[in-house]
Scaffold this motif. Sequence first.
Motif, PDB file in Angstrom:
ATOM      1  N   GLY A   1      12.117   7.600  27.520  1.00 30.54           N
ATOM      2  CA  GLY A   1      12.544   8.293  28.735  1.00 30.54           C
ATOM      3  C   GLY A   1      11.376   8.824  29.542  1.00 30.54           C
ATOM      4  N   SER A   2      10.199   8.208  29.373  1.00 27.99           N
ATOM      5  CA  SER A   2       8.991   8.702  30.038  1.00 27.99           C
ATOM      6  C   SER A   2       9.109   8.713  31.551  1.00 27.99           C
ATOM      7  CB  SER A   2       7.787   7.851  29.619  1.00 27.99           C
ATOM      8  OG  SER A   2       7.588   7.911  28.222  1.00 27.99           O
ATOM      9  N   ALA A   3       9.864   7.779  32.112  1.00 25.20           N
ATOM     10  CA  ALA A   3      10.006   7.692  33.565  1.00 25.20           C
ATOM     11  C   ALA A   3      11.193   8.493  34.084  1.00 25.20           C
ATOM     12  CB  ALA A   3      10.144   6.227  33.981  1.00 25.20           C
TER      13      ALA A   3
ATOM     14  N   ALA B   1       3.408  10.346  25.129  1.00 20.94           N
ATOM     15  CA  ALA B   1       2.456  11.202  25.835  1.00 20.94           C
ATOM     16  C   ALA B   1       3.026  12.608  25.948  1.00 20.94           C
ATOM     17  CB  ALA B   1       2.186  10.625  27.221  1.00 20.94           C
ATOM     18  N   ASP B   2       2.154  13.550  26.142  1.00 24.56           N
ATOM     19  CA  ASP B   2       2.597  14.918  26.384  1.00 24.56           C
ATOM     20  C   ASP B   2       3.470  14.942  27.638  1.00 24.56           C
ATOM     21  OD1 ASP B   2       2.371  17.907  25.986  1.00 24.56           O
ATOM     22  OD2 ASP B   2       1.532  17.717  28.014  1.00 24.56           O
ATOM     23  N   GLY B   3       4.613  15.599  27.541  1.00 28.04           N
ATOM     24  CA  GLY B   3       5.520  15.678  28.680  1.00 28.04           C
ATOM     25  C   GLY B   3       6.531  14.564  28.763  1.00 28.04           C
TER      26      GLY B   3
ATOM     27  N   LYS C   1      -2.153  20.410  20.985  1.00 27.12           N
ATOM     28  CA  LYS C   1      -0.812  19.906  20.680  1.00 27.12           C
ATOM     29  C   LYS C   1      -0.216  19.245  21.915  1.00 27.12           C
ATOM     30  CE  LYS C   1      -0.281  21.672  16.453  1.00 27.12           C
ATOM     31  NZ  LYS C   1       0.017  20.885  15.237  1.00 27.12           N
ATOM     32  N   LYS C   2       0.695  18.332  21.693  1.00 27.40           N
ATOM     33  CA  LYS C   2       1.471  17.764  22.788  1.00 27.40           C
ATOM     34  C   LYS C   2       2.932  18.119  22.586  1.00 27.40           C
ATOM     35  CE  LYS C   2       2.057  13.141  20.698  1.00 27.40           C
ATOM     36  NZ  LYS C   2       1.761  11.698  20.853  1.00 27.40           N
TER      37      LYS C   2
ATOM     38  N   PRO D   1      -1.999  15.236  19.068  1.00 26.37           N
ATOM     39  CA  PRO D   1      -2.072  14.327  20.215  1.00 26.37           C
ATOM     40  C   PRO D   1      -1.808  12.862  19.884  1.00 26.37           C
ATOM     41  CG  PRO D   1      -3.866  15.910  20.294  1.00 26.37           C
ATOM     42  CD  PRO D   1      -3.194  16.097  18.959  1.00 26.37           C
ATOM     43  N   ASP D   2      -2.132  12.427  18.668  1.00 30.13           N
ATOM     44  CA  ASP D   2      -1.949  11.016  18.318  1.00 30.13           C
ATOM     45  C   ASP D   2      -0.670  10.764  17.525  1.00 30.13           C
ATOM     46  OD1 ASP D   2      -2.695  12.314  16.019  1.00 30.13           O
ATOM     47  OD2 ASP D   2      -4.093  10.753  15.344  1.00 30.13           O
TER      48      ASP D   2
END
Length: 230
Positions: free
Chosen positions: A36-38, A54-56, A95-96, A130-131
């Motif tokens: 759902g990144s977009a 990715a973060d967010g 952190k993400k 992060p990874d």
Amino acid sequence: MRRLTPLVLAFGILLTLVAAGPALASSYRYWSFWDGSAGQWAYASLGPSMARPADGSAWGFRFAVSKDAGDEAARPRAAADFGAVCGATPAAEGKKRVAVVVDFGLPADAPSGETPPQDAPRTACAQLAPDATAAEALAAVAKPLRYNSAALLCAVSGYPKQGCGEPLAEGPGSGTASATASGPADGPDSASPAGSGSGSGPSAGLLAGIAAVAALAAAAVWQSRRRRTR
């Protein structure tokens, strides 16, 4: 005319196999994986253990009886909205934040004798390294998870208790899976229960049948030519 009979028969069998191709496509009762990144759910091209959010971003999981294809699979019923899920979780250094949506699906899609743990989709904000992968994000908010011997995701928060992506012999809610198939053979590197991610390709059985018919047709041609030379 008799010489043409084997060819006519072979061609007829071939047409039958090709026509039956779409009917061989199965529906599966499985956990699908969504990116759902977009801001909109898109059928994931990678499995949870390979995808690194990715973060967010927002990532969803939906349990349902669906075709093995992105345009036919059931999407999570909650929006791919990072702000709605993680807005109250402050950012932390190193952190993400990943919004995780877990949709246990409808009672009609539940295996026989089971019901979804809750009606509405569950949302949670995972704070990760992060990874970290999407599989780690899911594990952080929805344990216990269950995987099969091929590392395919079978259960989220213990649901369902049994089964893992079996192709169904009957429609949704029947609770009946095919007795001739043991389920998918792929691991978490694929977001698809059949391992292809598309669900649109011909099955191995269909390809084998076409090859057999082609061999029969070739034999018929050889026999016809042999008779002519006598």
